[in-house]
Design a protein around this motif. Structure first.
Motif, mmCIF file in Angstrom:
data_model
loop_
_atom_site.group_PDB
_atom_site.id
_atom_site.type_symbol
_atom_site.label_atom_id
_atom_site.label_comp_id
_atom_site.label_asym_id
_atom_site.label_seq_id
_atom_site.Cartn_x
_atom_site.Cartn_y
_atom_site.Cartn_z
ATOM 1 N N ASP A 87 5.133 -4.170 1.880
ATOM 2 C CA ASP A 87 5.669 -3.141 0.999
ATOM 3 C C ASP A 87 4.861 -1.860 1.190
ATOM 4 O OD1 ASP A 87 6.907 -1.713 -0.945
ATOM 5 O OD2 ASP A 87 5.960 -2.741 -2.629
ATOM 6 N N ALA A 88 5.369 -0.974 2.046
ATOM 7 C CA ALA A 88 4.705 0.306 2.296
ATOM 8 C C ALA A 88 5.472 1.369 1.527
ATOM 9 C CB ALA A 88 4.687 0.612 3.788
ATOM 10 N N GLN A 89 4.888 1.845 0.419
ATOM 11 C CA GLN A 89 5.621 2.781 -0.441
ATOM 12 C C GLN A 89 5.324 4.216 -0.024
ATOM 13 O OE1 GLN A 89 3.060 1.418 -3.180
ATOM 14 N NE2 GLN A 89 4.001 -0.596 -3.385
ATOM 15 N N PRO A 90 6.345 4.966 0.437
ATOM 16 C CA PRO A 90 6.113 6.366 0.795
ATOM 17 C C PRO A 90 5.757 7.161 -0.449
ATOM 18 C CG PRO A 90 8.288 5.623 1.506
ATOM 19 C CD PRO A 90 7.748 4.583 0.590
ATOM 20 N N SER A 91 4.885 8.133 -0.270
ATOM 21 C CA SER A 91 4.504 8.963 -1.403
ATOM 22 C C SER A 91 4.206 10.365 -0.899
ATOM 23 C CB SER A 91 3.268 8.355 -2.080
ATOM 24 O OG SER A 91 2.769 9.237 -3.041
ATOM 25 N N GLY A 92 5.013 11.318 -1.335
ATOM 26 C CA GLY A 92 4.826 12.704 -0.908
ATOM 27 C C GLY A 92 3.782 13.387 -1.758
ATOM 28 N N PHE A 105 0.870 -1.184 0.000
ATOM 29 C CA PHE A 105 0.000 0.000 0.000
ATOM 30 C C PHE A 105 0.896 1.219 0.000
ATOM 31 C CE2 PHE A 105 0.349 -1.800 4.299
ATOM 32 C CZ PHE A 105 1.029 -0.788 4.945
ATOM 33 N N GLN A 106 0.294 2.365 -0.319
ATOM 34 C CA GLN A 106 1.055 3.614 -0.255
ATOM 35 C C GLN A 106 0.983 4.190 1.152
ATOM 36 O OE1 GLN A 106 0.410 6.640 -3.272
ATOM 37 N NE2 GLN A 106 -0.540 5.092 -4.569
ATOM 38 N N VAL A 107 2.038 4.866 1.562
ATOM 39 C CA VAL A 107 1.989 5.655 2.791
ATOM 40 C C VAL A 107 2.123 7.111 2.375
ATOM 41 C CG1 VAL A 107 3.076 6.162 4.983
ATOM 42 C CG2 VAL A 107 2.990 3.816 4.163
ATOM 43 N N LEU A 108 1.006 7.840 2.431
ATOM 44 C CA LEU A 108 1.010 9.223 1.975
ATOM 45 C C LEU A 108 1.491 10.136 3.097
ATOM 46 C CD1 LEU A 108 -2.521 9.229 0.349
ATOM 47 C CD2 LEU A 108 -0.355 8.788 -0.768
ATOM 48 N N TYR A 109 2.335 11.084 2.720
ATOM 49 C CA TYR A 109 2.729 12.108 3.691
ATOM 50 C C TYR A 109 2.698 13.446 2.968
ATOM 51 C CZ TYR A 109 7.262 12.120 1.362
ATOM 52 O OH TYR A 109 8.253 12.232 0.418
ATOM 53 N N PRO A 110 2.418 14.547 3.677
ATOM 54 C CA PRO A 110 2.452 15.846 3.027
ATOM 55 C C PRO A 110 3.895 16.205 2.679
ATOM 56 C CG PRO A 110 1.922 16.072 5.353
ATOM 57 C CD PRO A 110 1.973 14.615 5.077
ATOM 58 N N ALA A 111 4.121 16.562 1.423
ATOM 59 C CA ALA A 111 5.486 16.765 0.946
ATOM 60 C C ALA A 111 6.178 17.915 1.669
ATOM 61 C CB ALA A 111 5.469 17.038 -0.550
ATOM 62 N N SER A 112 5.386 18.808 2.281
ATOM 63 C CA SER A 112 5.983 19.979 2.906
ATOM 64 C C SER A 112 6.437 19.708 4.340
ATOM 65 C CB SER A 112 4.948 21.112 2.917
ATOM 66 O OG SER A 112 3.753 20.649 3.520
ATOM 67 N N ARG A 127 6.982 14.206 9.003
ATOM 68 C CA ARG A 127 6.125 13.122 8.522
ATOM 69 C C ARG A 127 6.819 12.341 7.416
ATOM 70 N NH1 ARG A 127 -0.080 14.916 9.435
ATOM 71 N NH2 ARG A 127 0.378 16.795 10.581
ATOM 72 N N GLN A 128 7.612 13.020 6.613
ATOM 73 C CA GLN A 128 8.366 12.324 5.574
ATOM 74 C C GLN A 128 9.323 11.319 6.219
ATOM 75 O OE1 GLN A 128 10.829 14.850 3.126
ATOM 76 N NE2 GLN A 128 11.994 13.097 2.421
ATOM 77 N N ALA A 129 10.042 11.761 7.250
ATOM 78 C CA ALA A 129 10.984 10.859 7.915
ATOM 79 C C ALA A 129 10.251 9.672 8.538
ATOM 80 C CB ALA A 129 11.763 11.634 8.978
ATOM 81 N N LEU A 130 9.067 9.938 9.124
ATOM 82 C CA LEU A 130 8.303 8.845 9.731
ATOM 83 C C LEU A 130 7.844 7.852 8.668
ATOM 84 C CD1 LEU A 130 6.192 10.840 12.315
ATOM 85 C CD2 LEU A 130 7.922 9.121 12.810
ATOM 86 N N ALA A 131 7.387 8.381 7.522
ATOM 87 C CA ALA A 131 6.937 7.493 6.454
ATOM 88 C C ALA A 131 8.095 6.632 5.960
ATOM 89 C CB ALA A 131 6.352 8.315 5.310
ATOM 90 N N LEU A 132 9.261 7.240 5.791
ATOM 91 C CA LEU A 132 10.421 6.490 5.303
ATOM 92 C C LEU A 132 10.867 5.450 6.326
ATOM 93 C CD1 LEU A 132 12.547 9.306 3.656
ATOM 94 C CD2 LEU A 132 11.237 7.528 2.552
ATOM 95 N N GLY A 133 10.917 5.876 7.611
ATOM 96 C CA GLY A 133 11.357 4.964 8.657
ATOM 97 C C GLY A 133 10.416 3.776 8.796
#
Lengths: 521, 285
Positions: A382-387, A354-361, A365-371
């Motif tokens: 498979d959790a795909q980060p997506s900004g 699935f995708q893990v959406l995070y606000p690109a700004s 949250r980006q670091a949390l999604a990646l971690g």
């Protein structure tokens, strides 16, 4: 051209000892409201209305104390609040604040339907100049939080440009607001709370980087900084980490995709996360300490629920994380196995992806999604980060996993996040979760005769021994971290005792601004 | 080049030949690009993953260019970002070149077509370049697709103008007039008399657009309109490094900045070399 006289005058004025209470205070803490300073449209909902005062307020220990109200009482049936106002409250334009203004504010806010959710209010009535009565349509114990967050506006002068030019009975009055740049305020001479140590307070808006630059040049006295950078405070400033319930977690779509869509036409449901085994395994696998270290530079606490440590939190409902072995066992038992050897599990031909959406700004949250994505790959998910932008997230949040955050001094948030009636409403129950037992517990909590009596029901909604919204039950979220709110504070500024802060880095710290003091000459 | 004729005669013979020098430059440039692309493909699994234990470390043997705030190896990330930049550049420059060729050749299809192409070109050249890029990328909703479309739609005018000029020169020549008099169609003339002499211009134009495309891709990502922020991209890395430089982490900006410069320069050299090799004027030296 060199002007000896004027240069000398400036030099002299700089050398003269300035009175400690006359120095302007400069804050770079963000939090500029998009819609202006109108409490009826939601200003002050998180933190502090600044220009207005509220009926009640929270002290540093989160106990309710009176502000405009001197005493208050809830009727036996839980339907009528009666409050007696102090007699000396005045708006910054010098007119007295009466029960009429309070009734006007509550009735207008109910009709406006802004962020200040007052749908449960039936009517607000002024009984006499200092007595006001608020009647509810049904018992709603969390209504008391509205009393502490809704700023009172003047009935006589409230109009369409109020948000731009607020007049209130709070500690400060507006001098100038240049949108996107700065807000300048002065103490309200008519305020009922006593003297304020600052002649003038400037709130500088703009990027995080701009605030940090101001701190380094010594211009700003209090700066909100991202936790990852907080440790490198410039000279003359100290680092302040405030404990919060400002949490971040993964919000799961809870239903299978059956072709349903929201009113806006965006899809609902995700066949992978609708499987409880996946959600439980994610909760078991996440190493939250590592996420705190990675995304917050260690300035935070692991989160296991939406209100960690608050009175309505149920510690029983938490399960320990960082246990990949248990997570993999959960997945095996749930039928998720890696049949094609690509490291990602499948079940009946469906990949655990699935995708893990995070606000690109938002870098945190980006670091949390990646971690989280890295940690989950190890158990075969498979959790795909997506900004994305918030608009895109709004469209996809009912069908993909999103890094969302909440945290309030108010258990009604628990209600909104987990009650079936709030499925798909705003950013609340994004996963369309509905469990009749949980709904019943939440409703019982709101109907409780007193706040203390409601606590047991809030806890039961999380986990009552058989079911609940928490990790032990339906695992509607994978909570990850509670942020510390980090600030650089001038060595010369004493902030006094601080609350546990709610969601929103920045403005909540001004809650006790009137009692701040300079400590050096 | 004509400058080469003024070189002192004491230079060894091979340096007096600009063609050979251009060839050498071209080969070196190609080798560097090949290394970037191959390196990115050969990156080991997990080289781009976050690691809480190795956050913000300065350059050291295990991490030649240091690590960023999330513990990712900057050298590996830069390599992946450059490869991605080259691919975006390739796509965008290819699309731009095709547009330029179509418009440049279209200009020979009569006076009206020429006017329209001329007007379009002047219009596109008159608009501030980066503003147009931002507008198109924003309208496309950002992301990799937005960057490619934006760069493709903004880099054709210069090449189109050059091609149009060349095409007009050829179109005015006697043999084209004879072809037309013999009853050949405009399309036949464009195919047989125009396309071939223009090939060197087209190739050189394509190569010259390349570094521009890469730089603009980085620019768009830098301001947040390009590639998603967790993917390796030079622009994203540079914008992330802004706040880290203030905390004294200079290495976070060093690798992507130098890498971008190197690749852009390499392409510039490659394009120049190709131009020298294909330009008949170069043979006069």
């Amino acid at each position: 051209m060199f002007r000896p006289l004027s240069t000398m005058a400036i030099a002299l004025s700089l050398m003269l000892p300035v009175q400690a209470d006359a120095r302007p205070l400069v804050l770079a803490i963000g939090g500029e409201p998009d819609g202006g300073f109108d409490p009826i449209m939601g200003w002050g909902h998180y933190g502090n209305p600044l220009f207005q005062s509220t009926l009640l307020r929270y002290d540093a220990g989160l106990n309710l104390i009176g502000d405009l109200a001197e005493d208050w009482i809830l009727s036996e049936d839980g339907l009528v609040w009666q409050l007696r106002l102090r007699g000396d409250a005045m708006f910054s334009d010098g007119t007295p604040l009466t029960a009429e203004d309070v009734a006007f504010t509550y009735n207008t806010a109910r009709a406006a339907g802004g962020l200040a959710d007052l749908t449960v209010l039936k009517e607000a009535r002024a009984l006499d100049a200092t007595t006001v009565e608020l009647e509810l349509t049904e018992p709603r114990i969390t209504f008391v939080s509205r009393l502490a967050t809704l700023g009172i506006v003047p009935a006589a002068s409230y109009g369409s440009d109020y948000a731009r030019y607020p007049v209130g009975s709070g500690p400060f009055k507006m001098v100038e607001w240049r949108e996107g740049e700065q807000l300048v305020v002065e103490p309200n001479p008519h305020w009922h709370g006593g003297a304020i140590a600052f002649e003038r307070v400037s709130f500088v808006f703009g990027s995080e980087e701009a605030g940090q630059a101001l701190a380094r040049t010594g211009t700003a006295d209090l700066v909100a900084v991202p936790p990852s950078l907080a440790d490198a405070a410039p000279s003359g400033m100290k680092v302040l980490h405030v404990d919060t319930v400002d949490n971040r977690g993964l919000a799961f779509p809870m239903v299978f995709r059956t072709g349903g869509t929201t009113a806006a036409g965006t899809p609902i449901g995700n066949d992978v996360t609708a499987d409880r085994a996946i959600r439980v395994a994610i909760n078991q696998a996440l190493d939250r300490e590592a996420l705190v270290a990675l995304a917050l530079n260690g300035h935070g606490r692991p989160a296991t629920g939406p209100a960690d440590g608050l009175p309505w939190d149920n510690p029983e409902a938490a399960i320990p994380g960082n246990d990949p072995a248990a997570a993999m066992e959960t997945l095996e038992t749930g039928g998720w196995t890696d049949t094609d050897g690509d490291g990602i599990r499948e079940k009946d031909g469906l990949r655990a992806a699935f995708q893990v959406l995070y606000p690109a700004s938002d870098s945190t949250r980006q670091a949390l999604a990646l971690g989280a994505s890295d940690q989950l790959r190890e158990i075969g998910i498979d959790a795909q980060p997506s900004g994305s932008s918030w608009d895109e997230i709004g469209a996809l949040m009912h069908s993909e996993v999103v890094v969302l955050g909440w945290g309030a001094h108010d258990p009604s948030e628990i209600f909104y996040l987990h009650h079936g009636d709030y499925a798909g409403v705003d950013y609340y129950n994004t996963g369309h979760y509905a469990n009749p037992t949980v709904d019943a517990h939440l409703e019982a909590a709101e109907a409780a005769p007193s706040f203390d009596a409601s606590l047991a029901e809030w806890k039961a909604a999380a986990w009552d021994g058989e079911t609940g919204f928490s990790l032990k039950g339906d695992a509607t979220w994978a909570w990850m971290v509670n942020l510390d709110h980090s600030y650089w504070v001038s060595d010369c500024l004493d902030l006094g005792p601080l609350q546990v802060h709610p969601h929103g880095h920045g403005f909540p710290i001004t809650h006790d601004l009137p009692s701040w003091r300079w400590t050096c000459e | 080049m004509s400058d080469a004729t003024k070189l002192p005669l004491c230079l060894p013979e091979h340096l007096r030949r600009p063609q050979r020098r251009a060839k050498r430059h071209g080969i070196v440039a190609l080798a560097i690009l090949g290394a970037v692309l191959a390196g990115a493909v050969l990156l080991p699994d997990g080289a781009l993953s976050v690691n809480a234990a190795t956050r913000a470390q300065p350059p050291q043997p295990a991490h030649l260019m240091g690590t960023d705030l999330l513990g990712r190896d900057i050298a590996a990330r830069t390599l992946a970002a450059l490869a991605q930049s080259v691919q975006v550049g390739l796509l965008a420059a290819g699309a731009s070149t095709i547009m330029a060729v179509v418009l440049g050749l279209a200009a020979t299809f009569g006076r009206m077509a020429d006017h329209v192409v001329g007007l379009l070109t002047e219009l596109a050249l008159g608009l501030p370049h980066f503003v147009l890029l931002i507008m198109i990328a924003f309208a496309m909703g950002g992301g990799t697709a937005g960057v490619v479309v934006a760069v493709a739609l903004t880099h054709w005018p210069r090449l189109a103008r050059v091609l149009r000029h060349e095409a007009q020169t050829i179109a005015a020549s006697d043999y084209v007039a004879i072809s037309r008099a013999l009853g050949r169609s405009r399309l036949w003339v464009a195919r047989h008399h125009l396309a071939q002499p223009l090939v060197p211009q087209i190739v050189a134009g394509f190569i010259v657009i390349f570094p521009h495309a890469i730089l603009h891709e980085a620019g768009l990502s830098f301001i947040g309109l390009g590639i998603e922020p967790h993917l390796p991209s030079i622009g994203v890395m540079l914008s992330e490094s802004l706040r880290e430089i203030m905390a004294g982490h200079w290495w976070v900006a060093a690798a992507p900045g130098l890498g971008l410069m190197l690749v852009a320069l390499t392409f510039e050299r490659f394009g120049e070399a190709l131009r020298q090799l294909s330009n008949p004027a170069g043979e006069e030296a």
